[in-house]
Design a protein around this motif. Sequence first.
Motif, PDB file in Angstrom:
ATOM      1  N   PHE A  91      -0.777  -0.799   6.560  1.00 31.82           N
ATOM      2  CA  PHE A  91       0.531  -1.294   6.131  1.00 31.82           C
ATOM      3  C   PHE A  91       0.481  -1.843   4.711  1.00 31.82           C
ATOM      4  N   GLU A  92      -0.526  -2.641   4.424  1.00 37.97           N
ATOM      5  CA  GLU A  92      -0.656  -3.245   3.092  1.00 37.97           C
ATOM      6  C   GLU A  92      -0.913  -2.191   2.024  1.00 37.97           C
ATOM      7  N   ALA A  93      -1.584  -1.107   2.391  1.00 38.28           N
ATOM      8  CA  ALA A  93      -1.916  -0.047   1.433  1.00 38.28           C
ATOM      9  C   ALA A  93      -0.784   0.957   1.249  1.00 38.28           C
ATOM     10  N   THR A  94       0.287   0.797   2.015  1.00 36.29           N
ATOM     11  CA  THR A  94       1.408   1.741   1.917  1.00 36.29           C
ATOM     12  C   THR A  94       2.712   1.025   1.583  1.00 36.29           C
ATOM     13  N   GLY A  95       2.620   0.054   0.705  1.00 35.28           N
ATOM     14  CA  GLY A  95       3.822  -0.623   0.260  1.00 35.28           C
ATOM     15  C   GLY A  95       3.997  -2.017   0.803  1.00 35.28           C
ATOM     16  N   GLY A  96       2.984  -2.501   1.517  1.00 40.63           N
ATOM     17  CA  GLY A  96       3.070  -3.833   2.082  1.00 40.63           C
ATOM     18  C   GLY A  96       2.560  -4.923   1.163  1.00 40.63           C
ATOM     19  N   GLY A  97       2.392  -4.613  -0.117  1.00 41.80           N
ATOM     20  CA  GLY A  97       2.004  -5.629  -1.082  1.00 41.80           C
ATOM     21  C   GLY A  97       0.519  -5.884  -1.198  1.00 41.80           C
TER      22      GLY A  97
END
Length: 130
Positions: A91-97
């Motif tokens: 999630f963080e690596a796909t636009g989660g900051g």
Amino acid sequence: MRLKRTYSSREVAALTGLTARQLQIWDSGGLLSPAIPPHRTEAGGYTERRYTPIELIELMVLADLRRRGFTVHQLHVVLDALKSQFSTRLFEATGGGGAVQLLTDGREIYARTASGEFYNLLKAPGQPYS
């Protein structure tokens, strides 16, 4: 789309294009497990798996990568590399900051760090691209 607290397997299947069986296999195989796993009820049945919004987004990304031809084994490799090499979730690596951004050219999957280094997650996740 308004996010809910959790999503049932049926809702996740409808939103991702995955089947309930795929979700079950991915859970039992350790690819991505739900926040609330199924459990036996007093009546002898089972409750449905429940996924958080973050897990839903991760499943959308995994389903998209699967449709692009990446194997389940490759998806495992990517998730493991993100966790072990970069201490981050999909999630963080796909636009989660997150500090790492996931990229693909359709053949390989790369991680780009905030400092601009690229890593091929399928071939050499621990070595920056030169």
